[in-house]
Design an enzyme around this catalytic site. Structure first.
Site, PDB file in Angstrom:
ATOM      1  N   ASP A   1       4.727 -16.097  -3.229  1.00 57.21           N
ATOM      2  CA  ASP A   1       5.095 -14.974  -2.354  1.00 57.21           C
ATOM      3  C   ASP A   1       6.602 -14.755  -2.262  1.00 57.21           C
ATOM      4  OD1 ASP A   1       2.411 -15.358  -1.869  1.00 57.21           O
ATOM      5  OD2 ASP A   1       2.582 -15.442   0.312  1.00 57.21           O
TER       6      ASP A   1
ATOM      7  N   ASP B   1       4.604  -8.661   2.686  1.00 55.66           N
ATOM      8  CA  ASP B   1       5.740  -9.267   3.412  1.00 55.66           C
ATOM      9  C   ASP B   1       7.066  -8.867   2.765  1.00 55.66           C
ATOM     10  OD1 ASP B   1       3.748 -10.544   4.889  1.00 55.66           O
ATOM     11  OD2 ASP B   1       3.673 -12.170   3.422  1.00 55.66           O
TER      12      ASP B   1
ATOM     13  N   LYS C   1       0.681   1.367   4.420  1.00 54.19           N
ATOM     14  CA  LYS C   1       0.676   0.974   3.003  1.00 54.19           C
ATOM     15  C   LYS C   1      -0.658   1.393   2.403  1.00 54.19           C
ATOM     16  CE  LYS C   1       1.600  -3.028   4.685  1.00 54.19           C
ATOM     17  NZ  LYS C   1       1.587  -4.502   4.773  1.00 54.19           N
ATOM     18  N   LEU C   2      -0.576   2.041   1.238  1.00 57.01           N
ATOM     19  CA  LEU C   2      -1.786   2.627   0.657  1.00 57.01           C
ATOM     20  C   LEU C   2      -2.112   2.036  -0.709  1.00 57.01           C
ATOM     21  CD1 LEU C   2      -0.874   6.276   1.680  1.00 57.01           C
ATOM     22  CD2 LEU C   2      -2.593   4.822   2.767  1.00 57.01           C
ATOM     23  N   GLY C   3      -1.599   0.868  -1.011  1.00 56.37           N
ATOM     24  CA  GLY C   3      -1.900   0.208  -2.290  1.00 56.37           C
ATOM     25  C   GLY C   3      -1.493   1.069  -3.472  1.00 56.37           C
TER      26      GLY C   3
ATOM     27  N   ALA D   1       2.960  -9.330  -1.334  1.00 59.06           N
ATOM     28  CA  ALA D   1       3.636  -8.041  -1.525  1.00 59.06           C
ATOM     29  C   ALA D   1       3.933  -7.364  -0.183  1.00 59.06           C
ATOM     30  CB  ALA D   1       2.783  -7.123  -2.392  1.00 59.06           C
TER      31      ALA D   1
ATOM     32  N   TYR E   1      -8.725 -20.736   2.740  1.00 58.23           N
ATOM     33  CA  TYR E   1      -7.876 -21.478   3.672  1.00 58.23           C
ATOM     34  C   TYR E   1      -8.368 -22.906   3.926  1.00 58.23           C
ATOM     35  CZ  TYR E   1      -6.062 -16.862   5.144  1.00 58.23           C
ATOM     36  OH  TYR E   1      -5.491 -15.619   5.199  1.00 58.23           O
TER      37      TYR E   1
ATOM     38  N   GLY F   1       3.128 -17.955   3.638  1.00 59.74           N
ATOM     39  CA  GLY F   1       2.801 -17.674   5.043  1.00 59.74           C
ATOM     40  C   GLY F   1       3.559 -16.416   5.410  1.00 59.74           C
TER      41      GLY F   1
HETATM   42  O1  KDG Z   1       1.023 -12.138   3.385  1.00 63.20           O
HETATM   43  C1  KDG Z   1       0.821 -13.250   2.531  1.00 63.20           C
HETATM   44  C2  KDG Z   1       0.095 -14.246   3.325  1.00 63.20           C
HETATM   45  O2  KDG Z   1      -1.174 -13.732   3.596  1.00 63.20           O
HETATM   46  C3  KDG Z   1      -0.098 -15.554   2.676  1.00 63.20           C
HETATM   47  O3  KDG Z   1       1.109 -16.137   2.306  1.00 63.20           O
HETATM   48  C4  KDG Z   1      -0.878 -16.516   3.507  1.00 63.20           C
HETATM   49  O4  KDG Z   1       0.018 -16.212   5.670  1.00 63.20           O
HETATM   50  C5  KDG Z   1      -0.940 -16.243   4.951  1.00 63.20           C
HETATM   51  C6  KDG Z   1      -2.236 -15.976   5.517  1.00 63.20           C
HETATM   52  O5  KDG Z   1      -2.440 -16.429   6.634  1.00 63.20           O
HETATM   53  O6  KDG Z   1      -3.058 -15.315   4.907  1.00 63.20           O
END
Ligand code: KDG
Length: 326
Positions: A301, A265, A233-235, A263, A112, A40
């Protein structure tokens, strides 16, 4: 008022979830084994800040279930203050799955199972005004504002109260189009952008929010909205950052990629920690870039979020060319 020593340096707020990550790559219908991780965006950020040696706190909700117990124990073990996490008796902890390297090599996608989850029931009552006002930095991402009406109101309240207390506000735009439509994201997040001090974004999100993809133009227009530090951020192209005084740029670090989720976060938390340590914009961007590279090398993560010593060793190994590239 909270005593100064009881004030958290960093407060984050969002939905912490159980991540079920595919042990093997390919389409989920053929994956038989999943690994459990705590994830998250804002919770990841809190863990990143804590590993970097700062006091971090997470505001959110988990269900009164096994997964909720697991997530709380991970946060506590990582030294994150969970005193403002509500255990919701009415709704379950949210879950999501990750599919890896399918159909695009090295890209991950998320699925999700979080509708009506405890985390999405975050409400303005969960935001304790004095607590949020007392922090040094309040961090949130676009995900929190997409979860539900009450979560969006909680987000606005927290940002406003943090600012009232003199805290810096950091926003990672993190627009998840599986959670809401682009037009709604723009409508809801534009006011947050204009209250943020630090903004992390990418060309896709900026196109939605500002109608711009060019990194320099994004930075200029964010600074024009009152943001003091804008990071794009440009990957594979690395990242750029700008303030009114300086500009910084880094190239992406090539590492073996296991799972790219998380990545961003790692990047945002280590950038913020570096700025809190008084380091330069260029150094903060280098540290953030290294942290992002570390996190993509493993599934999950938070597992590879670095301590300052890890960062130093990794960055040194890069300089010496010791990392084996793909
Ligand atoms: O940044 C990583 C998050 O995208 C992942 O852990 C899940 O928080 C999340 C989401 O809502 O996508």
């Amino acid at each position: 008022m909270l005593e100064p020593q009881r004030r958290p340096s960093v407060v984050t707020m969002g939905e912490i979830l159980v991540q079920l990550n595919s042990v093997t790559t390919g389409p989920l219908r053929h994956v038989n084994y999943f690994e459990k991780h705590a994830a998250g965006a804002e919770a990841n950020f809190a863990v990143g800040i804590s590993r970097m040696g700062f006091h971090a706190s997470f505001i959110g909700r988990v269900g009164a279930d096994e997964f909720g117990t697991y997530l709380l124990s991970v946060l506590k073990a990582e030294g994150v203050d969970t005193s403002r996490v509500v255990v919701d008796q009415e709704a379950p902890t949210g879950v999501y799955f990750i599919q890896r390297s399918y159909p695009v090599p090295e890209k991950s996608s998320v699925l999700y199972y979080r509708k009506g989850s405890a985390g999405s029931r975050l409400s303005p009552d969960d935001v304790e005004i004095e607590y949020v006002r007392g922090c040094g930095l309040f961090h949130v991402t676009g995900i929190t504002f997409a979860l539900s009406e009450s979560a969006r109101e909680a987000g606005y309240k927290a940002v406003q109260e943090a600012r009232r207390g003199g805290a810096k506000v950091s926003l990672d735009t993190n627009i998840r189009l599986k959670l809401w439509k682009a037009e709604r994201a723009k409508e809801v997040l534009r006011p947050v952008l204009s209250m943020a001090d630090i903004v992390f974004t990418d060309p896709d999100d900026s196109e939605i929010l500002l109608g711009e993809r060019d990194p320099e133009t994004i930075i200029t227009s964010m600074l024009g909205m009152g943001v003091s530090t804008a990071v794009v951020k440009l990957g594979e192209e690395g990242a750029v950052a700008g303030t009114r005084q300086e500009q910084a740029r880094v190239q992406a670090i090539k590492v073996p990629v296991e799972d790219i989720i998380g990545a961003g976060d790692a990047f945002a938390s280590c950038f913020s920690a570096s700025i809190m340590r008084g380091e330069s914009l260029q150094r903060a961007l280098e540290v953030a870039n290294a942290a992002g590279a570390l996190v993509v090398m493993v599934r999950g993560d938070i597992e590879n979020l670095p301590t300052p010593a890890d960062l130093q060793r990794f960055m040194e190994s890069q300089r010496k060319g010791r990392v084996v590239y793909r």
